[in-house]
Write an enzyme that holds these catalytic residues in place. Structure first.
Site, PDB file in Angstrom:
ATOM      1  N   GLU A   1      -0.077  -1.415   5.345  1.00  0.00           N
ATOM      2  CA  GLU A   1       0.853  -1.206   6.532  1.00  0.00           C
ATOM      3  C   GLU A   1       0.620   0.443   7.115  1.00  0.00           C
ATOM      4  OE1 GLU A   1       5.059   0.197   8.374  1.00  0.00           O
ATOM      5  OE2 GLU A   1       3.681   1.038   6.589  1.00  0.00           O
TER       6      GLU A   1
ATOM      7  N   ASP B   1       0.782  -1.130   0.009  1.00  0.00           N
ATOM      8  CA  ASP B   1      -0.049  -0.065   0.202  1.00  0.00           C
ATOM      9  C   ASP B   1       0.888   1.203  -0.021  1.00  0.00           C
ATOM     10  OD1 ASP B   1       0.757  -0.837   2.644  1.00  0.00           O
ATOM     11  OD2 ASP B   1      -0.635   0.907   3.443  1.00  0.00           O
TER      12      ASP B   1
END
Ligand SMILES: [Zn+2]
Length: 396
Positions: A146, A85
């Site tokens: 994350e 991400d």
């Protein structure tokens, strides 16, 4: 083919893969499955086996893929780990943030350094691992979300425990300019909601002011902050050396003459040891439940105080004898160890007994910013490290 040419080829490939990866708009919280399919395809074609784990809605995916040892492995497996991400983009980019653009010696794009650059390097290098006589398993771990308090990694870690993948070496390629990072504080974020009873300000005794109780709660937090300082561990390696606590915001109330029925407080703590977070939460919950709440309920029985966990990223502790750090040092000759102020997934891997190090291409200075970039030379440095890992992982 000479090693020089080989490195050029690998470098060109990593730039190509990085360009592809940046084009996937994998902003935290959004569907990352196309990017995962892309990575899985590359690795499967090389003979890797893989499994996936998901969030509740099955739209965000973690991938864990393995290139197996050619012999019954004598060495600990290596996990090459990155999050897929990226943080959202704001206005003001000079280029399209989702289109990799090379200018001079830099490649611009969201996620270029944090941390698709590392993922691109390991995918570009994977064909070499697959052709080598590996004497240990090489794993590829690509997680989701994350950046929003490590929501994806714990789901993967549960699966690793089930599959008995608990003893190994993990390299987390967050941008450190390829320096060895062996510790960081935890990062625990919370929002606490207060619900009271609205009323006319001229009769405070007939209402329950959520803003006043929230203020007392904040007062308690500030008092506990002093206690955290008193608990500073001897020989702390962090700056500041103690666990910190910060009030990010207090939101409540609608007018001067109305008793506020709602208020919430955003706060976070960065513990140097896990015990500080446990201590802090226990003291705080006790105060809320035994002092504030009974007081509120005397006037309005439906009053409430609710603490929501936004994220609890556990700290990453320095390990004096770290297989992961020693491996990197032996390959790069760099014996330094540093701590950082940002959080990573490292503590999660460490917690299940995997020796972990944070080391990857690019600088955190460019992460999360407008015009994020990675210096191309950093990709080359990363490829050299991956080559060192190969040389350390083949049958002699
Ligand atoms: Zn990152």
């Amino acid at each position: 083919m000479s090693t020089e040419n080989n490195l050029d080829l690998l470098f060109n490939n990593s730039v190509k893969i990085l360009t592809d990866l940046i084009a996937f708009k994998t902003i935290s919280g959004e569907d990352n499955s196309s990017l995962i399919d892309y990575c899985d395809d590359i690795l499967k074609k090389l003979g890797a086996t893989s499994f996936r784990t998901f969030d509740d809605e099955e739209k965000r995916v973690n991938l864990f893929a393995t290139l197996k040892s050619k012999v019954s492995p004598k060495k600990k497996p290596i996990i090459l780990s990155g999050h897929t991400d990226v943080v959202p983009v704001s206005r003001g980019w000079a280029t399209d943030p989702f289109k990799a653009t090379i200018k001079d010696d830099k490649l611009f794009g969201r996620g270029s350094c944090d941390m698709k650059g590392f993922i691109a390097c390991v995918l570009a290098f994977a064909p070499i691992y697959s052709k080598s006589n590996l004497d240990r398993d090489i794993h590829f771990s690509f997680t989701f979300d994350e950046e929003t308090a490590c929501q994806g990694a714990p789901i993967l870690i549960e699966e690793l425990k089930k599959r008995e993948i608990k003893d190994g070496i993990c390299i987390i390629g967050e941008p450190t300019n390829m320096k060895i990072i062996d510790a960081h504080k935890g990062c625990y974020e919370y929002t606490t909601y207060f619900k009271g009873l609205a009323g006319h300000s001229s009769a405070p005794h007939k209402g329950v002011s959520a803003t006043e109780y929230a203020s007392r709660y904040v007062g308690k937090l500030i008092e506990l902050r002093k206690k955290l300082k008193e608990r500073t561990p001897k020989d702390s390696i962090f700056d500041p050396p103690h666990s910190t606590l910060s009030i990010g915001g207090i939101f409540g109330g609608i007018a001067h003459n109305v008793i506020a029925d709602k208020c919430h407080v955003n706060w976070e703590t960065r513990p140097v040891v896990k015990e500080d977070a446990i201590f802090l939460n226990a003291e705080l919950d006790k105060y809320a439940n035994e002092v504030l709440l009974p007081d509120m309920k005397k006037v309005f029985p439906n009053s409430s105080i609710e603490k929501e966990i936004i994220g609890e990223i556990i700290g990453f502790d320095r390990d004096e004898k770290s297989d992961a750090c020693e491996l990197i040092s032996s390959l790069t000759g760099d014996n330094t160890r540093q701590v950082v102020s940002f959080g990573t997934e490292a503590g999660l891997f460490q917690e299940i007994g995997i020796s972990t190090v944070v080391c990857g291409p690019g600088s955190i200075e460019q992460a999360h910013k407008i015009d994020e970039y990675i210096v191309l030379e950093e990709l080359k440095k990363c490829l050299k490290l991956l080559e060192g890992i190969k040389n350390n992982s083949i049958i002699n």
